[in-house]
Write a protein that holds these residues in place. Structure first.
Motif, mmCIF file in Angstrom:
data_model
loop_
_atom_site.group_PDB
_atom_site.id
_atom_site.type_symbol
_atom_site.label_atom_id
_atom_site.label_comp_id
_atom_site.label_asym_id
_atom_site.label_seq_id
_atom_site.Cartn_x
_atom_site.Cartn_y
_atom_site.Cartn_z
ATOM 1 N N TYR A 150 14.877 -71.654 -25.097
ATOM 2 C CA TYR A 150 15.849 -72.209 -24.149
ATOM 3 C C TYR A 150 17.258 -72.084 -24.687
ATOM 4 O O TYR A 150 18.187 -71.799 -23.955
ATOM 5 C CB TYR A 150 15.488 -73.675 -23.835
ATOM 6 C CG TYR A 150 14.276 -73.772 -22.924
ATOM 7 C CD1 TYR A 150 14.376 -73.326 -21.590
ATOM 8 C CD2 TYR A 150 13.061 -74.278 -23.379
ATOM 9 C CE1 TYR A 150 13.266 -73.386 -20.754
ATOM 10 C CE2 TYR A 150 11.961 -74.340 -22.544
ATOM 11 C CZ TYR A 150 12.065 -73.889 -21.230
ATOM 12 O OH TYR A 150 10.995 -73.940 -20.400
ATOM 13 N N ASN A 151 17.405 -72.303 -25.972
ATOM 14 C CA ASN A 151 18.722 -72.210 -26.591
ATOM 15 C C ASN A 151 18.835 -70.822 -27.236
ATOM 16 O O ASN A 151 18.104 -70.500 -28.168
ATOM 17 C CB ASN A 151 18.852 -73.331 -27.639
ATOM 18 C CG ASN A 151 20.249 -73.402 -28.215
ATOM 19 O OD1 ASN A 151 20.991 -72.408 -28.178
ATOM 20 N ND2 ASN A 151 20.606 -74.567 -28.730
ATOM 21 N N ALA A 152 19.748 -69.979 -26.704
ATOM 22 C CA ALA A 152 19.844 -68.580 -27.141
ATOM 23 C C ALA A 152 20.221 -68.436 -28.602
ATOM 24 O O ALA A 152 20.000 -67.385 -29.207
ATOM 25 C CB ALA A 152 20.854 -67.830 -26.285
ATOM 26 N N SER A 153 20.812 -69.493 -29.184
ATOM 27 C CA SER A 153 21.179 -69.372 -30.602
ATOM 28 C C SER A 153 19.978 -69.605 -31.521
ATOM 29 O O SER A 153 20.091 -69.446 -32.732
ATOM 30 C CB SER A 153 22.319 -70.329 -30.944
ATOM 31 O OG SER A 153 21.921 -71.639 -30.621
ATOM 32 N N HIS A 154 18.842 -69.977 -30.927
ATOM 33 C CA HIS A 154 17.618 -70.096 -31.730
ATOM 34 C C HIS A 154 16.934 -68.739 -31.786
ATOM 35 O O HIS A 154 17.013 -67.949 -30.852
ATOM 36 C CB HIS A 154 16.662 -71.135 -31.132
ATOM 37 C CG HIS A 154 17.176 -72.526 -31.251
ATOM 38 N ND1 HIS A 154 16.593 -73.569 -30.584
ATOM 39 C CD2 HIS A 154 18.210 -73.054 -31.955
ATOM 40 C CE1 HIS A 154 17.243 -74.693 -30.864
ATOM 41 N NE2 HIS A 154 18.232 -74.395 -31.692
ATOM 42 N N SER A 155 16.224 -68.494 -32.901
ATOM 43 C CA SER A 155 15.484 -67.227 -32.998
ATOM 44 C C SER A 155 13.994 -67.493 -32.812
ATOM 45 O O SER A 155 13.520 -68.611 -33.018
ATOM 46 C CB SER A 155 15.735 -66.576 -34.357
ATOM 47 O OG SER A 155 15.215 -67.392 -35.368
HETATM 48 C C1 LIG Z 1 21.667 -74.673 -29.560
HETATM 49 O O1 LIG Z 1 21.327 -74.567 -30.937
HETATM 50 C C2 LIG Z 1 22.438 -74.693 -31.784
HETATM 51 C C3 LIG Z 1 21.971 -74.439 -33.177
HETATM 52 O O2 LIG Z 1 20.806 -75.066 -33.431
HETATM 53 C C4 LIG Z 1 23.048 -76.069 -31.621
HETATM 54 O O3 LIG Z 1 24.162 -76.192 -32.458
HETATM 55 C C5 LIG Z 1 23.423 -76.273 -30.203
HETATM 56 O O4 LIG Z 1 23.863 -77.611 -30.023
HETATM 57 C C6 LIG Z 1 22.246 -76.026 -29.284
HETATM 58 N N1 LIG Z 1 22.681 -76.105 -27.880
HETATM 59 C C7 LIG Z 1 22.114 -76.943 -27.002
HETATM 60 C C8 LIG Z 1 22.654 -76.886 -25.651
HETATM 61 O O5 LIG Z 1 21.205 -77.665 -27.315
#
Ligand SMILES: *[C@@H]1O[C@H](CO)[C@@H](O)[C@H](O)[C@H]1NC(C)=O
Length: 499
Positions: A55-60
């Protein structure tokens, strides 16, 4: 009334059209759909298999890779390709494939065709295949927490740098590098699992013995891109079983070497020495071809067995050359020349080394001694002649000893008669004739002695060469086939495994 009827009709229409109306039309849907069907429909609703399931694109997405090695099909030395049969176990978490088991009668694991869900694009980096065939389309096992496990069976053809230095006593270290092809480490990260490599289903290979399989995770930046690309590399360490090569290559080679040794027992005057040597040489070249057929055409390494064959072949060629030389020495005596001084010394030295007794070749100068010898013999003859007992000595010209003796006794009889009753000129005449005979005989004896001398020299040289050959063959066999394969003085190209 009509308005209620229209409403009910509309309601039913919605029920039929909307697949997700089971929340509303609970009773009617339950009877038509199974739990799995319901779950599958729920999971696949709004599912896009082309996008990463986070769901969170910054996760791998963490993909755990492990392998079950089931078979080593073949190691093609010529093309440097390892063919293996592997279950490529891949596990990751799909955040979109989660459910509450209580809603589905405790259904915790669902099998879904892999073509319908997102799959990591794990490829074998060092593949020798042309990538026309994808993976087997196995079902993926999905647990209610979103854990996906997908183990397709794959027949991999991987490139493997083959080091044939110790062939056929070699071991090979082949790598299989797995990783995501397009996703970088921030999107799909691969890990090796702690359970290592599963070998419970491994089928033994007749040619190769599996020593170990190890996995190492790397994180590499490639020249193409700025991102880091992680990969999991499996190192398969295999060792060649040598029984086949011992029976089919090494033992025949050793036997051929023995044949070459036996060649030294053939008399130097026989031409068979050379032909035996050449036959053995031919047999060796057949073996050479046989081995060269399986080897990669590389100049980086020369296989040990190749070095051995070359050495043994050189020794055999050397023995053929030496056979020609000894046969030449053997017939040198017919030219009526004596052994050169240095050669005589060499022969005497060789004879001493071999504890051979020399009867014809002597230490001192032959010519001087010869003359002395001849003189001595002449005087002796004179005296014996005067003493009327020349039978034993004057047995040269005639073929039969008996005849000779009879004749000699006749002559001595005549001489005695002559001595008794006639002038001294007759005696002188007889003596001069006799002198001629003796001279001729001496000449013959001398040339005979020369022949024998060269023959003896040839024999001594042959024996000496025999020992040289045995020593050379034994040394090369022990060093090349026993010492070097066990000691292994050259570095292996493999990685240094850090625990
Ligand atoms: C997405 O993941 C990043 C890194 O873990 C975090 O900093 C960020 O708050 C997250 N975004 C949401 C919308 O949860």
């Amino acid at each position: 009334m009509t308005s209620i009827g229209v409403l009910a009709f509309l309601f039913c229409c919605i029920c039929l059209l909307d697949a997700y109306a089971d929340v509303i039309c609970m009773n009617s849907s339950r009877s038509q759909m199974t739990d799995e069907q319901r779950l599958y429909k729920k999971l696949m609703y709004n599912y896009d298999r082309n996008t990463r399931p986070v769901y969170n694109a910054s996760h791998s997405v963490h993909v755990n890779i492990s392998i079950s090695l089931t078979q080593i099909f073949d190691l093609d030395e010529k093309n440097q390709v390892l063919t293996t049969n592997i279950w490529l176990d891949q596990g990751w978490v799909d955040e979109k494939l989660r459910w509450n088991p209580d809603d589905y009668n405790n259904l915790t694991v669902l099998r879904i065709p892999c073509t319908n869900i997102w799959l990591p694009d794990i490829v074998l980096y060092n593949s020798a295949e042309d990538y026309t065939e994808g993976y087997m389309e196995a079902l993926a096992m999905v647990s209610y927490e979103g854990q996906v496990f997908w183990p397709p069976i794959v027949k991999f053809r991987s490139t493997c740098e083959i080091d044939i230095t110790y062939y056929p006593f070699d071991d090979q270290l082949c790598k299989m590098k797995f990783g995501s092809w397009a996703y970088d480490g921030s999107q799909v990260d691969v890990f090796n699992t702690t359970k290592g490599v599963d070998l419970t289903n491994f089928v033994l290979n007749g040619e190769w013995e599996l020593l170990s399989v190890k996995s190492i995770r790397h994180n590499i930046r490639y020249p193409c891109c700025s991102e880091m690309f992680p990969d999991v590399t499996f190192w398969i360490h295999i060792k060649r079983r040598t029984l086949y090569y011992t029976y089919n290559v090494i033992i025949p080679c050793v036997m051929l070497s023995v044949l070459t040794m036996v060649g030294f027992w053939i008399r130097p005057e026989s031409g068979e020495k050379v032909s035996l040597g050449l036959t053995v040489l031919l047999a060796f070249s057949v073996f050479m071809l046989l081995i060269a057929e399986n080897m990669p055409a590389t100049s980086n390494f020369v296989p040990l067995i190749g070095i051995y064959l070359t050495t043994v072949m050189s020794l055999t060629s050397f023995s053929v050359i030496m056979a020609v030389v000894t046969s030449n020495i053997n017939v040198r005596g017919f030219k009526e020349v004596d052994l050169p001084r240095w050669f005589r010394k060499l022969v005497i030295f060789c004879a001493k080394l071999n504890c051979m007794k020399l009867t014809y070749v002597r230490d001192t100068d032959c010519r001087a001694k010869d003359d002395e010898h001849a003189k001595e013999k002449y005087y002796q003859m004179h005296t014996t002649f005067s003493n009327d007992s020349g039978c034993a000595l004057i047995d040269y010209e005639n073929n039969s000893t008996k005849q000779k003796c009879e004749m000699n006794s006749k002559i001595t009889g005549h001489v005695r008669e002559v001595e008794l009753g006639s002038d001294s000129w007759v005696t002188r005449e007889i003596l001069s004739r006799l002198q001629l005979l003796v001279d001729k005989e001496e000449e013959k004896e001398r040339s005979d002695l020369l022949c024998k001398r060269w023959m003896e020299a040839a024999e001594v040289i042959d024996r000496c060469l025999f020992w040289v050959f045995i020593f050379g063959t034994l040394l090369s066999t022990i060093i090349l086939l026993m010492v070097i394969p066990t000691v292994r003085p050259f570095e292996h190209h493999g990685p240094q495994f850090a625990t």
